[in-house]
Design a protein around this motif. Structure first.
Motif, PDB file in Angstrom:
ATOM      1  N   ILE A  95     -13.394  11.703 -27.656  1.00 19.52           N
ATOM      2  CA  ILE A  95     -13.448  13.043 -27.054  1.00 19.52           C
ATOM      3  C   ILE A  95     -12.243  13.320 -26.154  1.00 19.52           C
ATOM      4  CG2 ILE A  95     -15.954  13.249 -27.230  1.00 19.52           C
ATOM      5  CD1 ILE A  95     -16.091  12.610 -24.200  1.00 19.52           C
ATOM      6  N   ASP A  96     -11.335  12.376 -26.054  1.00 16.82           N
ATOM      7  CA  ASP A  96     -10.127  12.556 -25.253  1.00 16.82           C
ATOM      8  C   ASP A  96      -9.351  13.778 -25.742  1.00 16.82           C
ATOM      9  OD1 ASP A  96      -7.885  11.363 -23.449  1.00 16.82           O
ATOM     10  OD2 ASP A  96      -6.914  11.648 -25.407  1.00 16.82           O
ATOM     11  N   ILE A 148      -5.316   2.463 -51.869  1.00 21.72           N
ATOM     12  CA  ILE A 148      -4.986   2.283 -53.278  1.00 21.72           C
ATOM     13  C   ILE A 148      -3.782   3.115 -53.696  1.00 21.72           C
ATOM     14  CG2 ILE A 148      -5.869   2.570 -55.632  1.00 21.72           C
ATOM     15  CD1 ILE A 148      -8.687   2.000 -54.365  1.00 21.72           C
ATOM     16  N   GLU A 149      -3.735   4.375 -53.264  1.00 23.70           N
ATOM     17  CA  GLU A 149      -2.695   5.270 -53.782  1.00 23.70           C
ATOM     18  C   GLU A 149      -1.551   5.546 -52.817  1.00 23.70           C
ATOM     19  OE1 GLU A 149      -3.898   8.579 -55.973  1.00 23.70           O
ATOM     20  OE2 GLU A 149      -5.555   7.540 -56.915  1.00 23.70           O
ATOM     21  N   ASN A 150      -1.877   5.920 -51.594  1.00 25.36           N
ATOM     22  CA  ASN A 150      -0.840   6.331 -50.645  1.00 25.36           C
ATOM     23  C   ASN A 150      -1.273   5.939 -49.232  1.00 25.36           C
ATOM     24  OD1 ASN A 150       1.450   7.584 -49.611  1.00 25.36           O
ATOM     25  ND2 ASN A 150       0.404   9.537 -49.372  1.00 25.36           N
ATOM     26  N   PRO A 151      -1.176   4.660 -48.876  1.00 27.22           N
ATOM     27  CA  PRO A 151      -1.694   4.220 -47.588  1.00 27.22           C
ATOM     28  C   PRO A 151      -1.069   4.966 -46.413  1.00 27.22           C
ATOM     29  CG  PRO A 151      -0.798   2.377 -48.846  1.00 27.22           C
ATOM     30  CD  PRO A 151      -0.509   3.604 -49.612  1.00 27.22           C
ATOM     31  N   PHE A 152      -1.934   5.543 -45.580  1.00 27.15           N
ATOM     32  CA  PHE A 152      -1.432   6.194 -44.380  1.00 27.15           C
ATOM     33  C   PHE A 152      -2.193   5.673 -43.172  1.00 27.15           C
ATOM     34  CE2 PHE A 152      -4.849   9.011 -45.662  1.00 27.15           C
ATOM     35  CZ  PHE A 152      -5.440   9.393 -44.467  1.00 27.15           C
ATOM     36  N   ILE A 153      -1.523   5.721 -42.053  1.00 25.33           N
ATOM     37  CA  ILE A 153      -2.034   5.117 -40.829  1.00 25.33           C
ATOM     38  C   ILE A 153      -2.331   6.203 -39.804  1.00 25.33           C
ATOM     39  CG2 ILE A 153       0.294   4.746 -39.922  1.00 25.33           C
ATOM     40  CD1 ILE A 153      -0.705   2.078 -38.769  1.00 25.33           C
ATOM     41  N   PHE A 154      -3.414   6.011 -39.055  1.00 24.34           N
ATOM     42  CA  PHE A 154      -3.657   6.832 -37.875  1.00 24.34           C
ATOM     43  C   PHE A 154      -4.231   5.933 -36.793  1.00 24.34           C
ATOM     44  CE2 PHE A 154      -7.534   7.292 -40.354  1.00 24.34           C
ATOM     45  CZ  PHE A 154      -8.560   7.249 -39.408  1.00 24.34           C
ATOM     46  N   TYR A 155      -4.078   6.361 -35.559  1.00 26.41           N
ATOM     47  CA  TYR A 155      -4.411   5.484 -34.448  1.00 26.41           C
ATOM     48  C   TYR A 155      -4.624   6.288 -33.178  1.00 26.41           C
ATOM     49  CZ  TYR A 155       0.607   6.240 -34.185  1.00 26.41           C
ATOM     50  OH  TYR A 155       1.851   6.820 -34.181  1.00 26.41           O
ATOM     51  N   ALA A 156      -5.259   5.639 -32.202  1.00 31.62           N
ATOM     52  CA  ALA A 156      -5.449   6.247 -30.880  1.00 31.62           C
ATOM     53  C   ALA A 156      -5.568   5.133 -29.848  1.00 31.62           C
ATOM     54  CB  ALA A 156      -6.686   7.131 -30.864  1.00 31.62           C
TER      55      ALA A 156
END
Length: 135
Positions: A23-24, A75-83
């Motif tokens: 909730i930040d 499998i197809e297009n690895p993408f990263i997200f983070y917090a």
């Protein structure tokens, strides 16, 4: 404080701080697609992992949870997200955690970053993650 960054799986002791992180205001601004319901978030991450579609790690500093990293679409297009929890931002911890991910996953990772998200753009400098900036 040391820089003993490790990555591990979610544990029930992470629930409280992860609830606050979801909730930040900055997380809502830049990761608005994420649910604010910690139980649903963890369930979604576990489902993705069980289907081989994603990976999810808790970032720990001296064994205390301070943030998370997820890789989706393995499998197809690895993408990263983070917090990262606000009190731990701007200390290099996320950059160190991403370096751990890069060592473990040799595939090309990508991400999309809002140009106003200066922290993420700075973190991704000097990584191998392909970054697409959006306005």
């Amino acid at each position: 404080m040391s820089n003993n960054i490790t990555l591990s799986s979610f544990s029930p002791r992470d629930r409280e701080w992860l609830s606050e992180l979801l909730i930040d205001k900055d997380v809502r601004k830049f990761l608005s697609h994420l649910t604010t319901d910690v139980d649903k978030f963890i369930c979604d991450m576990k489902i993705a992992e069980s289907k081989g579609l994603g990976k999810f790690w808790i970032i720990r500093l001296d064994n205390i949870g301070i943030g998370f990293i997820s890789i989706y679409d393995l499998i197809e297009n690895p993408f990263i997200f983070y917090a990262m929890s606000p009190e731990f931002r701007n200390n290099g911890y996320m950059h160190n955690a991403i370096e751990l991910i890069e060592k473990e996953h040799s595939s090309i990772l990508s991400t999309i970053v809002d140009v106003k998200n200066v922290r993420s753009l700075r973190i991704l400098t000097n990584t191998t993650i392909m970054t697409q900036k959006i306005i």
